[in-house]
Design a protein around this motif. Structure first.
Motif, PDB file in Angstrom:
ATOM      1  N   VAL A  67       2.293   2.524   3.736  1.00  0.00           N
ATOM      2  CA  VAL A  67       2.972   2.242   2.678  1.00  0.00           C
ATOM      3  C   VAL A  67       2.619   2.417   1.403  1.00  0.00           C
ATOM      4  O   VAL A  67       1.691   2.904   0.644  1.00  0.00           O
ATOM      5  N   PRO A  68       3.906   1.840   0.302  1.00  0.00           N
ATOM      6  CA  PRO A  68       3.424   1.848  -1.597  1.00  0.00           C
ATOM      7  C   PRO A  68       2.096   0.715  -1.297  1.00  0.00           C
ATOM      8  O   PRO A  68       1.189  -0.373  -0.153  1.00  0.00           O
ATOM      9  N   PRO A  69       1.067   0.995  -2.205  1.00  0.00           N
ATOM     10  CA  PRO A  69      -0.228   0.409  -2.866  1.00  0.00           C
ATOM     11  C   PRO A  69       0.280  -1.112  -2.474  1.00  0.00           C
ATOM     12  O   PRO A  69      -0.450  -1.814  -1.896  1.00  0.00           O
ATOM     13  N   ALA A  70       1.049  -1.519  -2.975  1.00  0.00           N
ATOM     14  CA  ALA A  70       1.094  -3.089  -3.637  1.00  0.00           C
ATOM     15  C   ALA A  70       1.264  -3.779  -2.084  1.00  0.00           C
ATOM     16  O   ALA A  70       0.876  -4.239  -1.860  1.00  0.00           O
ATOM     17  N   VAL A  71       2.093  -2.439  -1.375  1.00  0.00           N
ATOM     18  CA  VAL A  71       2.561  -3.833   0.385  1.00  0.00           C
ATOM     19  C   VAL A  71       1.424  -3.507   0.478  1.00  0.00           C
ATOM     20  O   VAL A  71       0.676  -4.280   1.651  1.00  0.00           O
ATOM     21  N   GLN A  72       0.371  -1.920   0.615  1.00  0.00           N
ATOM     22  CA  GLN A  72      -0.463  -2.478   1.417  1.00  0.00           C
ATOM     23  C   GLN A  72      -1.770  -3.824   1.149  1.00  0.00           C
ATOM     24  O   GLN A  72      -2.267  -4.565   2.172  1.00  0.00           O
ATOM     25  N   ALA A  93      -4.081  -0.594  -3.858  1.00  0.00           N
ATOM     26  CA  ALA A  93      -3.821  -1.075  -4.104  1.00  0.00           C
ATOM     27  C   ALA A  93      -3.451  -0.213  -4.937  1.00  0.00           C
ATOM     28  O   ALA A  93      -3.425   0.551  -5.408  1.00  0.00           O
ATOM     29  N   ASP A  94      -2.050  -1.934  -5.666  1.00  0.00           N
ATOM     30  CA  ASP A  94      -1.197  -0.785  -6.760  1.00  0.00           C
ATOM     31  C   ASP A  94      -2.376  -1.018  -8.181  1.00  0.00           C
ATOM     32  O   ASP A  94      -1.465  -1.441  -9.321  1.00  0.00           O
ATOM     33  N   SER A  95      -3.136  -2.055  -8.038  1.00  0.00           N
ATOM     34  CA  SER A  95      -3.777  -3.064  -9.296  1.00  0.00           C
ATOM     35  C   SER A  95      -5.530  -2.852  -9.154  1.00  0.00           C
ATOM     36  O   SER A  95      -5.204  -3.514  -7.152  1.00  0.00           O
ATOM     37  N   LEU A  96      -6.370  -3.311  -9.955  1.00  0.00           N
ATOM     38  CA  LEU A  96      -8.099  -3.201  -9.407  1.00  0.00           C
ATOM     39  C   LEU A  96      -7.828  -4.755  -8.931  1.00  0.00           C
ATOM     40  O   LEU A  96      -8.634  -5.378  -7.805  1.00  0.00           O
ATOM     41  N   ASP A  97      -6.980  -5.860  -9.065  1.00  0.00           N
ATOM     42  CA  ASP A  97      -7.413  -7.151  -8.997  1.00  0.00           C
ATOM     43  C   ASP A  97      -6.554  -6.962  -7.203  1.00  0.00           C
ATOM     44  O   ASP A  97      -7.354  -8.118  -6.051  1.00  0.00           O
ATOM     45  N   ARG A 163       4.033   5.721 -12.235  1.00  0.00           N
ATOM     46  CA  ARG A 163       1.995   5.849 -12.360  1.00  0.00           C
ATOM     47  C   ARG A 163       1.446   6.891 -12.128  1.00  0.00           C
ATOM     48  O   ARG A 163       0.348   7.304 -13.100  1.00  0.00           O
ATOM     49  N   GLY A 164       2.202   8.173 -11.982  1.00  0.00           N
ATOM     50  CA  GLY A 164       2.080   9.239 -11.828  1.00  0.00           C
ATOM     51  C   GLY A 164       0.315  10.025 -11.966  1.00  0.00           C
ATOM     52  O   GLY A 164       0.197   8.956  -9.800  1.00  0.00           O
ATOM     53  N   ALA A 165       0.323  10.691 -11.607  1.00  0.00           N
ATOM     54  CA  ALA A 165      -1.125  11.707 -10.627  1.00  0.00           C
ATOM     55  C   ALA A 165      -2.188  10.868 -10.873  1.00  0.00           C
ATOM     56  O   ALA A 165      -3.212  11.008  -8.930  1.00  0.00           O
ATOM     57  N   LEU A 166      -2.679  10.293 -11.623  1.00  0.00           N
ATOM     58  CA  LEU A 166      -4.220   9.311 -11.519  1.00  0.00           C
ATOM     59  C   LEU A 166      -3.895   8.696 -10.528  1.00  0.00           C
ATOM     60  O   LEU A 166      -5.304   8.203  -9.590  1.00  0.00           O
ATOM     61  N   LEU A 167      -2.580   7.720 -10.530  1.00  0.00           N
ATOM     62  CA  LEU A 167      -3.043   6.861  -8.805  1.00  0.00           C
ATOM     63  C   LEU A 167      -2.918   7.565  -7.882  1.00  0.00           C
ATOM     64  O   LEU A 167      -3.266   6.770  -7.142  1.00  0.00           O
ATOM     65  N   GLY A 269     -13.464   2.436  -1.053  1.00  0.00           N
ATOM     66  CA  GLY A 269     -12.740   2.462  -2.078  1.00  0.00           C
ATOM     67  C   GLY A 269     -12.093   1.139  -3.176  1.00  0.00           C
ATOM     68  O   GLY A 269     -11.440   1.720  -4.282  1.00  0.00           O
ATOM     69  N   LEU A 270     -12.624   0.868  -3.585  1.00  0.00           N
ATOM     70  CA  LEU A 270     -12.861  -0.166  -4.461  1.00  0.00           C
ATOM     71  C   LEU A 270     -13.162  -0.208  -5.720  1.00  0.00           C
ATOM     72  O   LEU A 270     -13.164   0.431  -6.966  1.00  0.00           O
ATOM     73  N   ARG A 271     -14.353   0.953  -5.134  1.00  0.00           N
ATOM     74  CA  ARG A 271     -15.171   2.117  -6.358  1.00  0.00           C
ATOM     75  C   ARG A 271     -14.081   2.884  -7.318  1.00  0.00           C
ATOM     76  O   ARG A 271     -14.584   3.426  -8.123  1.00  0.00           O
ATOM     77  N   LEU A 272     -13.698   3.559  -6.147  1.00  0.00           N
ATOM     78  CA  LEU A 272     -12.475   4.673  -6.687  1.00  0.00           C
ATOM     79  C   LEU A 272     -11.673   4.052  -7.252  1.00  0.00           C
ATOM     80  O   LEU A 272     -10.981   4.543  -9.076  1.00  0.00           O
ATOM     81  N   GLN A 273     -11.194   2.854  -7.249  1.00  0.00           N
ATOM     82  CA  GLN A 273      -9.815   1.822  -7.675  1.00  0.00           C
ATOM     83  C   GLN A 273     -10.900   1.741  -9.261  1.00  0.00           C
ATOM     84  O   GLN A 273     -10.065   1.288  -9.885  1.00  0.00           O
ATOM     85  N   GLU A 274     -11.937   1.202  -9.235  1.00  0.00           N
ATOM     86  CA  GLU A 274     -12.750   0.615 -10.921  1.00  0.00           C
ATOM     87  C   GLU A 274     -12.715   1.878 -11.264  1.00  0.00           C
ATOM     88  O   GLU A 274     -11.981   1.735 -12.547  1.00  0.00           O
TER      89      GLU A 274
END
Length: 285
Positions: A67-72, A93-97, A163-167, A269-274
């Motif tokens: 599912v999309p990151p926000a839903v996950q 996720a769709d955000s770091l928080d 959000r494009g390629a980076l996310l 995954g959190l380290r990557l998102q940071e």
């Protein structure tokens, strides 16, 4: 090993093409049911369809997300709190928080987690990383260029268009460069997430790397490229079309049965998102 009963959250195109068949074909997993916001799509996966996500949790021991990151980020927290092991997509996720909340929920519940960073499960990638470990690497570069945000491409979904390629492909590239050269300790970013994004990565131990990301180019771009250079040689990841999803399912089943311990877990995954959040901040400030 008894197959792990996995429930699937999501029934979009990628779930029907990849996650559903991967979990259903076994022998290490079985698709115990599906929950999606569109039940008619869920029914196409040939497994029981549940109208409430909590009912899905009651019929499985692990939950996979497509599912999309926000839903996950929302539903994976609920699954972790219900004591279910998690097979997660990137990004968390769709955000770091949101990523922090999910990683914290996994840690607090003590459930197993694993991320589908598909490149890392391929034998060609593992041979590439083994070669990198032999050459005393000090630098590398990568490029992931496509037209996935253009036209009616199946991956031109709302969150990617926003959000494009980076996310989207950023987690794959940052993860693999980190595996090859050492954990990423810093990032400098320039460009446009919806156009061309450049990253300069610092790695633990002093290595550096560059990455180019784009999902908005027309024509026929070359396949993703990874190259690493060291004091005793070099390593290049060859292009391949193999499907590593059977390995994903097998390793997830073993992770679940062992109670956790996969290197590509929610904490990773959190380290990557940071790193991605830092890069996005640089691009938009």
């Amino acid at each position: 090993m008894e197959p792990v009963a996995v429930g699937l959250v999501g029934a979009g195109p990628w779930a029907r093409m990849a996650h559903g068949p991967m979990l259903a074909r076994g022998p290490h997993t079985r698709l115990a049911g599906v929950w999606a916001r569109r039940p008619e799509q869920a029914a196409q996966l040939g497994a029981p369809v549940f109208t409430r996500v909590e009912e899905l949790f009651d019929h499985c021991e692990a939950v996979a997300f497509c599912v999309p990151p926000a839903v996950q980020a929302e539903y994976a927290v609920l699954a972790a709190r219900a004591g279910k092991a998690l097979l997660l997509e990137k990004p968390l996720a769709d955000s770091l928080d949101g990523a922090r909340r999910l990683a914290d929920a996994v840690a607090e519940a003590g459930v197993a987690s694993q991320i589908v960073l598909t490149l890392r499960y391929a034998p060609q990638t593992r041979a590439f990383l083994a070669r990198c470990a032999e050459i005393e690497p000090f630098g590398g570069h990568a490029a992931n260029v496509s037209g996935a945000l253009l036209g009616d491409h199946p991956f031109a979904t709302p969150w990617r268009l926003e959000r494009g390629a980076l996310l989207d492909v950023g987690p794959h590239v940052i993860d693999l460069l980190g595996a090859a050269l050492g954990p990423v300790t810093g990032v400098r970013a320039h460009g446009d997430p919806l156009g061309w994004t450049g990253l300069l990565l610092d790695h633990e131990g002093g290595a550096v790397s560059e990455a180019s990301l784009c999902m908005a180019t027309a024509g026929d771009p070359p396949p993703p490229m990874f190259a690493v250079y060291g004091r005793t040689g070099s390593a290049v990841l060859p292009h391949f079309d193999d499907d590593p999803l059977e390995t994903v399912a097998e390793e997830f089943a073993r992770t679940v049965r062992a109670g956790g311990g996969h290197p590509l877990d929610a904490a990773h995954g959190l380290r990557l998102q940071e790193i991605i959040a830092d890069a996005e901040h640089q691009l938009t400030r």
